[in-house]
Structure formats: C-alpha cells, structure tokens
Design a protein around this motif. Structure first.
Motif, mmCIF file in Angstrom:
data_model
loop_
_atom_site.group_PDB
_atom_site.id
_atom_site.type_symbol
_atom_site.label_atom_id
_atom_site.label_comp_id
_atom_site.label_asym_id
_atom_site.label_seq_id
_atom_site.Cartn_x
_atom_site.Cartn_y
_atom_site.Cartn_z
ATOM 1 N N VAL A 73 0.839 -1.210 0.000
ATOM 2 C CA VAL A 73 0.000 0.000 0.000
ATOM 3 C C VAL A 73 0.865 1.248 0.000
ATOM 4 N N ALA A 74 1.882 1.266 0.871
ATOM 5 C CA ALA A 74 2.781 2.424 0.936
ATOM 6 C C ALA A 74 3.502 2.620 -0.386
ATOM 7 N N GLY A 75 3.921 1.508 -1.008
ATOM 8 C CA GLY A 75 4.626 1.588 -2.278
ATOM 9 C C GLY A 75 3.752 2.139 -3.392
ATOM 10 N N MET A 76 2.482 1.740 -3.416
ATOM 11 C CA MET A 76 1.571 2.232 -4.453
ATOM 12 C C MET A 76 1.220 3.702 -4.237
ATOM 13 N N ILE A 77 1.036 4.092 -2.983
ATOM 14 C CA ILE A 77 0.790 5.508 -2.704
ATOM 15 C C ILE A 77 2.027 6.332 -3.055
ATOM 16 N N PHE A 78 3.197 5.791 -2.738
ATOM 17 C CA PHE A 78 4.469 6.435 -3.078
ATOM 18 C C PHE A 78 4.555 6.675 -4.592
ATOM 19 N N THR A 79 4.151 5.690 -5.366
ATOM 20 C CA THR A 79 4.191 5.815 -6.825
ATOM 21 C C THR A 79 3.248 6.906 -7.314
ATOM 22 N N ILE A 80 2.042 6.930 -6.763
ATOM 23 C CA ILE A 80 1.073 7.963 -7.144
ATOM 24 C C ILE A 80 1.610 9.357 -6.803
ATOM 25 N N LEU A 81 2.213 9.478 -5.615
ATOM 26 C CA LEU A 81 2.774 10.760 -5.205
ATOM 27 C C LEU A 81 3.940 11.177 -6.102
ATOM 28 N N PHE A 82 4.734 10.208 -6.529
ATOM 29 C CA PHE A 82 5.876 10.515 -7.394
ATOM 30 C C PHE A 82 5.401 11.017 -8.754
ATOM 31 N N VAL A 83 4.387 10.363 -9.313
ATOM 32 C CA VAL A 83 3.827 10.806 -10.590
ATOM 33 C C VAL A 83 3.201 12.190 -10.433
ATOM 34 N N TYR A 84 2.504 12.394 -9.324
ATOM 35 C CA TYR A 84 1.904 13.695 -9.031
ATOM 36 C C TYR A 84 2.967 14.781 -8.939
ATOM 37 N N ARG A 85 4.111 14.436 -8.333
ATOM 38 C CA ARG A 85 5.201 15.414 -8.185
ATOM 39 C C ARG A 85 5.791 15.790 -9.540
ATOM 40 N N ILE A 86 5.880 14.825 -10.451
ATOM 41 C CA ILE A 86 6.349 15.124 -11.809
ATOM 42 C C ILE A 86 5.379 16.086 -12.484
ATOM 43 N N PHE A 87 4.097 15.835 -12.304
ATOM 44 C CA PHE A 87 3.075 16.726 -12.863
ATOM 45 C C PHE A 87 3.235 18.137 -12.318
ATOM 46 N N TRP A 88 3.449 18.250 -10.995
ATOM 47 C CA TRP A 88 3.550 19.580 -10.413
ATOM 48 C C TRP A 88 4.850 20.275 -10.816
ATOM 49 N N MET A 144 19.752 10.670 -5.495
ATOM 50 C CA MET A 144 19.344 9.650 -4.541
ATOM 51 C C MET A 144 17.831 9.494 -4.456
ATOM 52 N N PHE A 145 17.098 10.627 -4.533
ATOM 53 C CA PHE A 145 15.659 10.515 -4.380
ATOM 54 C C PHE A 145 14.944 10.301 -5.711
ATOM 55 N N VAL A 146 15.161 11.197 -6.689
ATOM 56 C CA VAL A 146 14.441 11.089 -7.960
ATOM 57 C C VAL A 146 14.823 9.810 -8.706
ATOM 58 N N LEU A 147 16.114 9.618 -8.952
ATOM 59 C CA LEU A 147 16.553 8.409 -9.658
ATOM 60 C C LEU A 147 16.298 7.168 -8.799
ATOM 61 N N GLY A 148 16.521 7.299 -7.488
ATOM 62 C CA GLY A 148 16.268 6.170 -6.593
ATOM 63 C C GLY A 148 14.805 5.779 -6.569
ATOM 64 N N SER A 149 13.920 6.765 -6.612
ATOM 65 C CA SER A 149 12.478 6.497 -6.622
ATOM 66 C C SER A 149 12.076 5.758 -7.893
ATOM 67 N N PHE A 150 12.630 6.180 -9.015
ATOM 68 C CA PHE A 150 12.324 5.520 -10.283
ATOM 69 C C PHE A 150 12.734 4.047 -10.237
ATOM 70 N N VAL A 151 13.927 3.781 -9.716
ATOM 71 C CA VAL A 151 14.419 2.395 -9.645
ATOM 72 C C VAL A 151 13.590 1.574 -8.665
ATOM 73 N N VAL A 152 13.296 2.142 -7.486
ATOM 74 C CA VAL A 152 12.559 1.379 -6.482
ATOM 75 C C VAL A 152 11.128 1.104 -6.939
ATOM 76 N N ILE A 153 10.557 2.013 -7.732
ATOM 77 C CA ILE A 153 9.192 1.816 -8.220
ATOM 78 C C ILE A 153 9.132 0.689 -9.244
#
Length: 236
Positions: A73-88, A144-153
């Motif tokens: 659940v946390a991982g899926m919410i994390f993904t939605i937030l990451f996509v939302y952040r790209i949009f913003w 660490m965060f942006v590229l790391g988030s992409f890999v972890v997702i």
C-alpha cells in the motif's frame, strides 16, 4: 536582493525579504512522501529480515501478511505521489522543478556543491544562501531521491508482478525488468539496496535541514510548513 536564474544563489547584500518558494501542493507532497518512505523502509527491512516466525497457524496470525500489505500500500501511494510530483514540476513554479533538472552544465553550480560539502563538514564557516535547495541538496535529491524512486518503483512493481505469475497483466507491464536485471534475485537485491539509499538520503536530508536552520539562520524547516524562505545572512 537578486536570485541567480541558474543556481538560485541569493545575493543578500542589498537587503532581504521573504520569498514564497514551496507551494502548498509541494509541501503536502513532501510530508505525505516522508510518511510513505518511513513505512516502506520499516516494512521493507522486516520483509528482508523477518524478526520471528509466526506462532500458530499463518491464516490465524497473518503477521507477515500484514507487513507485506502495508509495504504494498505504501509503495503504491508512493508511486502515485511521485507521478503527481512530476506533474507539479511541470505546472508549478520554478522551484518545483529544481530536484528534476539540476544545472549539471553550470560550473558555478558545481562550485556551490563543493562549497556546501565543506560547509557541512565544518571546514568552511559560511556558505552562500539559496532560494529553494542549495546545490548539494539539489544534487542529492536528484541522484538519490528522484533516480532512486524511479528504480525502487519499477523493481517494486516487478516483484509484485512476480507473485501474480507470468501470464498476468502485471507481468505484461513489468516482466521486462527481470530480463534487464538478469534474474529475479538481481531485481530483489536492487530493490532492497534502494532501501539503504533512502535511509542514507533521509539521514543526510534531516541533518542538512536542521544544520541550515541552526547554523545558517535560514528557515529551511519552517519553509516546508509556510512555503516562505527567510534569509538572515549577508554575503558580499
């Protein structure tokens, strides 16, 4: 007060005034993402190194199942937030794009990175002020965060797809990750390693934020509540 359009360095020699840096959607995203990361790190560690075996029938206790559920659940919410952040980053102000587009082509920016490293290591007493993230923080957020988030997702969804089987829609979307990494164990190792990248990033991020407030006098911490940055130092 002047702000460099590339590095966002602030020249405070002519006086200072508050700057509205972080918009409300960015601030909300920041704290929501922090909660998701905390849940993902704790549950991810327990998935990789379970504390104890279930005492009793697994369908009665279901302890490990709840841990995995929280992680998913946390991982899926994390993904939605990451996509939302790209949009913003596209529709928001110029500071919203800082973590996605660091000015790697700027020599002045790289000098700022080195200056911040020396400052945080107590080798230099002062460092330039910046609107938004300083160069070192910007580099850490990107690497660490942006590229790391992409890999972890992508690795996380690949491992989630594995549980559903090769003949499912999940594998149709993420099966290529296993081919790219070599095998399932490599994907699992990369995904687990990202957890430690996030841990190191979180420690550095918290340290730099508190140090900037205490030693530098900038309102780094409160800016994620109000959106405003205050500048108290003067650099010539």
């Amino acid at each position: 007060m002047k702000i460099d359009p590339v590095t966002f360095e602030v020249d405070t020699s002519g006086g200072t005034h508050p700057i509205y840096v972080w918009e409300a959607p960015v601030r909300i995203w920041h704290w929501a993402m922090a909660v998701c990361m905390a849940v993902m790190i704790v549950t991810g560690f327990l998935i990789g190194a379970p504390l104890v075996a279930n005492v009793g029938d697994t369908w009665v206790t279901y302890d490990f199942g709840y841990i995995r559920l929280a992680h998913f659940v946390a991982g899926m919410i994390f993904t939605i937030l990451f996509v939302y952040r790209i949009f913003w980053a596209i529709v928001g102000n110029r500071y919203a794009r800082m973590i996605f587009i660091p000015p790697l082509w700027s020599l002045k920016w790289w000098k700022g990175v080195i200056a911040q490293v020396l400052y945080y290591l107590f080798i230099k007493k002062t460092a330039p002020e910046y609107a938004g993230h300083n160069p070192l923080a910007q580099l850490a957020m990107f690497a660490m965060f942006v590229l790391g988030s992409f890999v972890v997702i992508i690795t996380g969804f690949a491992l989630y797809a594995q549980a559903w089987g090769w003949d499912t829609g999940w594998m149709a979307w993420f099966g290529w990750v296993f081919s790219l990494a070599g095998d399932a164990q490599a994907v699992r190792t990369i995904h687990h390693a990202c957890m430690y990248v996030f841990i190191l990033f979180s420690i550095a991020h918290i340290y730099m934020s508190f140090r900037e407030d205490v030693m530098g006098g900038a309102t780094t911490l409160s800016s994620m509540s109000t959106g405003l940055r205050m500048f108290k130092q003067t650099h010539h």
